[in-house]
Design an enzyme around this catalytic site. Structure first.
Site, PDB file in Angstrom:
ATOM      1  N   LYS B  87       0.450  30.302  -6.191  1.00  0.00           N
ATOM      2  CA  LYS B  87       0.109  29.658  -7.005  1.00  0.00           C
ATOM      3  C   LYS B  87      -1.373  28.684  -6.874  1.00  0.00           C
ATOM      4  CE  LYS B  87       3.610  26.754  -7.678  1.00  0.00           C
ATOM      5  NZ  LYS B  87       4.717  27.547  -6.907  1.00  0.00           N
ATOM      6  N   CYS B 176      12.648  13.663 -11.470  1.00  0.00           N
ATOM      7  CA  CYS B 176      12.515  14.493 -10.129  1.00  0.00           C
ATOM      8  C   CYS B 176      12.653  13.756  -8.625  1.00  0.00           C
ATOM      9  CB  CYS B 176      11.401  15.574  -9.939  1.00  0.00           C
ATOM     10  SG  CYS B 176       9.743  14.778  -9.635  1.00  0.00           S
ATOM     11  N   MET B 177      12.401  12.445  -8.717  1.00  0.00           N
ATOM     12  CA  MET B 177      12.283  11.783  -7.520  1.00  0.00           C
ATOM     13  C   MET B 177      12.882  10.373  -7.369  1.00  0.00           C
ATOM     14  SD  MET B 177      10.657  13.810  -5.766  1.00  0.00           S
ATOM     15  CE  MET B 177      10.989  12.731  -4.396  1.00  0.00           C
ATOM     16  N   MET B 361      15.082  18.885  -5.052  1.00  0.00           N
ATOM     17  CA  MET B 361      15.770  18.500  -6.374  1.00  0.00           C
ATOM     18  C   MET B 361      17.217  18.721  -6.097  1.00  0.00           C
ATOM     19  SD  MET B 361      13.607  17.428  -8.103  1.00  0.00           S
ATOM     20  CE  MET B 361      12.179  17.208  -7.351  1.00  0.00           C
ATOM     21  N   GLY B 398       8.497  17.333  -5.854  1.00  0.00           N
ATOM     22  CA  GLY B 398       7.994  18.543  -6.468  1.00  0.00           C
ATOM     23  C   GLY B 398       6.540  18.430  -6.920  1.00  0.00           C
ATOM     24  N   GLN B 399       6.032  17.110  -7.276  1.00  0.00           N
ATOM     25  CA  GLN B 399       5.069  17.064  -8.365  1.00  0.00           C
ATOM     26  C   GLN B 399       3.589  16.930  -7.290  1.00  0.00           C
ATOM     27  OE1 GLN B 399       5.313  16.276 -12.496  1.00  0.00           O
ATOM     28  NE2 GLN B 399       7.167  14.948 -11.884  1.00  0.00           N
TER      29      GLN B 399
HETATM   30  S1  SF4 Z   1       0.258  22.591  -2.593  1.00  0.00           S
HETATM   31 FE1  SF4 Z   1       2.135  23.782  -3.346  1.00  0.00          FE
HETATM   32  S2  SF4 Z   1       1.741  25.023  -5.124  1.00  0.00           S
HETATM   33 FE2  SF4 Z   1      -0.172  24.374  -4.226  1.00  0.00          FE
HETATM   34  S3  SF4 Z   1      -0.681  26.070  -2.585  1.00  0.00           S
HETATM   35 FE3  SF4 Z   1       0.498  24.354  -1.751  1.00  0.00          FE
HETATM   36  S4  SF4 Z   1       2.542  25.129  -1.698  1.00  0.00           S
HETATM   37 FE4  SF4 Z   1       1.336  26.331  -3.173  1.00  0.00          FE
END
Ligand code: SF4
Lengths: 81, 772
Positions: B87, B176-177, B361, B398-399
């Site tokens: 990503k 999420c948190m 999560m 998560g975010q």
């Molecule tokens: S912050 Fe998360 S999505 Fe971005 S490179 Fe690192 S592991 Fe991958």
């Protein structure tokens, strides 16, 4: 089109085989480490279909334990502007 | 030129990999590789945190002709040392999707019509004022995000809480948190992890609690596996409800029945005490014991209210409480063998092993989310494995800025940038820094996220501004909240970068700048604040969410509180905001320092980052003269809680006989509005699916790719089956990724939540399956 670089880890004792396997694939350049079991792989494919095929070939290599991406570039034309 | 540029890019690709290898494998040499100097200068590189998850990897964004064209891992960033996941590497392409929103739109006679952004901002200010005048201050609301930059969240809180006087400020990090926050607050009296990612380089045992790190935190997972490869005595245990890529890579995978992690955590504590593995020096000095209310409900009804009450207990009472959780008894509840429970307890109990627990999560989206956070802290506290390198109970986020923007800025109904609205000194501090009368800040919290959307449905809220999030895909029990948003006299403003099901319900759409099209800061899972500059220009009339709010604030007459210009607002906002955190417990780095470095961890005191909080050797806020000081609590102790096992809000029965579990896949970020526009990621997983256990599939006569109807008491979806894919649920469970708006799995999920954190449980509800 896409250019990627990876750290490639060979299966135990298979560094030579991995270098040979990778060098045999089109669109791949290989830089082996001289003192550790790690290989840098740079791929440069002309289009998405070739990239997909290369990914499949990489996934099938018996000498390869894991690949981690280190760099990614993709030409803008196909990104929809 | 083209050839030169390509050659340069390949050089950059190779040098990036070589640098990454150097960071991960000290002493590695690539003899044939010449160092790159004097590069052609075709591409300029600038640092930023990755946009796509809470890990907070540092990236370098390559720009050519004003366009972001490449990404490489930032070797100067200690988070990822040059590595990224797929990503991250493809992230710049999210800026250039064909259907990017570049102009404002306003609904006129039922149709969305393009208008100049000034006109849209005028209308927002007018509607906001009109609604407030007619229906009261609590009829207007803002709903933001853990993907808001820190300045975005700060100005939202200042405008709504400080100027408009409503606590109707929430963010999707509630989804999420929130349980992680209430877990920290109840166990330690202060939020955010005591440890840091460096713990991974010291730990001997890693236990992932319901956390598919291989897909959700892939760079950290690689670092963990690199440690296992490099050092001989590292073990990884995956403790989860379904088999995933994390289970495959782990040394041992242990599956438990949904919700029974509560019972297993208590059984581990039982074993630790029974075998006298308790670290008595630590416990006697630094721990106190407590219990709270039980049978606390699930919040499925409107206006649900709950307040916990802590009571002190002694160690003997705690020990007695654990009698219900012998490994043998818990085996029957959880499906985890007594042997495996004892094995995990022995790992935690062995004084020669350093143990890190990771979760995300699985533990937070849980109707007893606060409790399970408490229970994992209990384990670490009993054996004194906390706040030292390698000994770390570690709640991952998560975010990218759930910590930075939501938890630190406090963009939740009860919070302020420092403290909570209920406390007078905290309101006074905010009023002084914000230059508003203290009476403006309401001492009563209003609506947490689920209740905020219920209020929108009921009509208690009539104006809502949604930024950087897509609730019309992510709200549980979605249909109710979508129908609510569509009601006639509701006014919905959505700031976003692409069309989504949420822009579909909007009356005004504002085009937003995305990631490095604006200056800002994120705060990652390990208390690291990461600054990024505006690296490329936003398209069309798109502007940062921060500046959108400032424009509306100025129109509402709050020029005094929002005096900044577009040239300098981020630096000025940061310096104002950091006044809230002055002092050794939370001191933040200055704007100038943040601009220079690839992230800075707070507390940042006398030019030094704090790696391990509460540990007197590392943390300048420790004042009690002992080796540890849990200064978040008045008694300067960490709290062990007696929290029982209680069942899920809804469990399978004879009519709805499967568990439904939802989540993510590595290729896609949340609702996919960005990653589905990145060709490589979209092609890798073009649509969602339901994972079935092969035996369940055979019994139902379903083969790979066939359509399956998933039906709950709230709704149904029809979705293709995936059998023996990357994840395999146990019998009686299905799993659906939520990234695909064509399959709105949240029409099926339940809006039950943890009564303490108010965070919904997306991992457990009851469904039945039919072959479609
Ligand atoms: S912050 Fe998360 S999505 Fe971005 S490179 Fe690192 S592991 Fe991958």
């Amino acid at each position: 089109m896409p250019i990627f670089s990876y750290l490639a880890m060979p299966k135990s004792g298979a560094k030579e085989a991995l270098c040979a396997d990778l060098a045999a694939l089109s669109h791949c350049e290989v830089i082996p480490s001289d003192n550790q079991e790690i290989v840098v792989l740079v791929t440069d494919t002309p289009d998405e279909t070739t990239e997909d095929k290369l990914q499949k070939s990489l996934n099938n290599l018996q000498s390869l334990q894991s690949l981690s991406l280190a760099f990614g570039y993709d030409d803008q034309e196909k990104q929809g502007r | 030129m083209k050839l030169n540029r390509r050659r340069f890019l390949k050089y950059a690709a190779a040098s990036s990999a070589v640098a990454t290898a150097g960071a991960l494998f000290p002493g590695v040499s690539f003899g044939n590789w010449q160092n790159l100097t004097n590069n052609s200068g075709i591409i300029s590189w600038q640092k930023a945190p990755c946009r796509f998850c809470g890990t907070g990897c540092g990236v370098l964004v390559g720009v050519s002709d004003g366009r972001a064209v490449a990404v490489k891992g930032d070797p100067n960033c200690s988070v990822n040392k040059g590595l990224c996941c797929m990503k991250g590497y493809h992230s710049v392409q999210m800026l250039y999707g064909k259907d990017r929103i570049t102009t404002a739109k306003v609904r006129k006679n039922g149709e969305m019509v393009e208008v100049p952004i000034k006109e849209a901002l005028d209308l927002i200010a007018e509607k906001l004022q009109e609604t407030k005048d007619k229906h009261g201050k609590d009829s207007v609301a803002i709903y933001g995000s853990g993907q808001w930059t820190i300045p975005d969240g700060y100005v939202a809180s200042k405008l709504f809480k400080g100027c408009l006087g409503t606590n109707n400020v929430e963010a999707n990090a509630r989804l999420c948190m929130a349980s992680a926050v209430t877990g920290f607050m109840t166990s330690f009296g202060i939020d955010e992890p005591m440890g840091c990612y460096e713990d991974m380089d010291h730990a001997n045992v890693f236990i992932t609690w319901g956390n598919n790190m291989a897909e959700m935190h892939p760079v950290l997972f690689s670092r963990m596996l690199a440690n296992r490869k490099r050092r001989t005595n590292v073990t990884v245990i995956d403790f989860a409800t379904r088999s995933t890529r994390t289970s495959q890579a782990a040394d041992k995978s242990i599956l438990f029945k949904p919700q029974t992690d509560l019972a297993v955590a208590n059984a581990i504590c039982y074993e630790i005490i029974k075998n006298d593995w308790v670290n008595w020096n630590f416990v006697n000095e630094h721990v106190s014991f407590h219990k709270g209310k039980t049978n606390i409900g699930y919040g499925t009804e409107d206006h649900f209210a709950f307040k916990d009450k802590a009571e002190s207990i002694n160690f003997e009472e705690y020990k007695l409480f654990l009698e219900d959780y012998t490994p043998e008894k818990v085996e029957k509840i959880s499906g985890v063998s007594a042997r495996d429970i004892k094995y995990m307890a022995a790992l935690y109990g062995d004084p020669s092993l350093k143990v890190t627990s990771f979760w995300c999560m699985g533990m937070n989206q849980h109707t007893r989310g606060t409790w399970i956070n408490n229970l994992v802290y209990n384990i670490h506290l009993l054996v004194g494995k906390i706040s030292t390198p390698g000994n770390s109970p570690f709640s991952l986020t998560g975010q990218p800025s759930a910590c930075g923007t939501v938890r630190e800025v406090g963009t939740l109904t009860h919070k302020l940038p420092h403290g909570v609205v209920m406390k007078e000194p905290h309101r006074e501090m905010a009023a002084e820094i914000w230059d508003v009368p203290v009476s403006n800040i309401d001492p009563k919290p209003t609506y947490h996220t689920v209740e905020m959307f219920r209020a929108l449905d009921r009509g208690d809220i009539k104006f809502i501004w949604i930024q950087v999030t897509n609730p019309m895909v992510t709200m549980p029990n979605l249909r109710r909240y979508r129908d609510g948003a569509l009601k006639d006299d509701r006014f919905v403003v959505v700031s976003d970068v692409y069309p989504t099901p949420t822009t579909d319900v909007a009356d005004v759409i504002l085009p937003a700048a995305l990631w490095v099209e604006q200056e800002g800061m994120f705060g990652n899972s390990e208390r690291r604040t990461q600054h990024f500059a505006e690296i490329v220009k936003p398209p069309g009339e798109a502007m940062s969410d921060t500046w959108q709010i400032i424009e509306v604030a100025k129109r509402l007459g709050f020029e005094k509180q929002f005096p900044w210009t577009q040239d300098d607002y981020i630096g000025k906002i940061w310096e104002e905001y950091r006044k809230f955190h002055a002092g050794p417990k939370h001191e933040m780095a200055s704007y100038e320092v943040l601009k220079k470095r690839s992230g800075v961890q707070w507390p940042f005191v006398d030019g030094k980052e704090t790696r391990w909080r509460f540990n007197a050797k590392h943390d300048p806020a420790c004042t009690n003269g002992k080796d540890f000081d849990f200064y978040g609590k008045k008694d300067h102790k960490a709290w062990i809680w007696a929290r029982p096992y209680e069942p899920a809000a809804e469990s399978p029965d004879s009519e709805y006989n499967f568990w439904l579990n939802t989540g993510r896949v590595i290729e896609h970020w949340h609702t996919g509005s960005m990653t589905r526009r990145i060709p490589v990621l979209h092609n890798a997983v073009p649509s969602s699916y339901v994972e079935l256990n092969p035996e369940d599939a055979a019994e139902l006569g379903i083969v790979n790719g066939e359509m399956v109807k998933i039906i709950s008491r709230r709704g149904e979806i029809t979705i293709p089956a995936q059998i023996k894919g990357r994840g395999v649920p146990p019998r009686g469970m299905v799993f659906v990724p939520f990234f695909d708006e064509s399959y709105l799995v949240n029409e099926v999920t339940l809006d039950a939540f943890c009564p303490i954190s108010k965070q919904p449980d997306y991992k457990k509800c009851a469904v039945r399956l039919e072959k479609a």
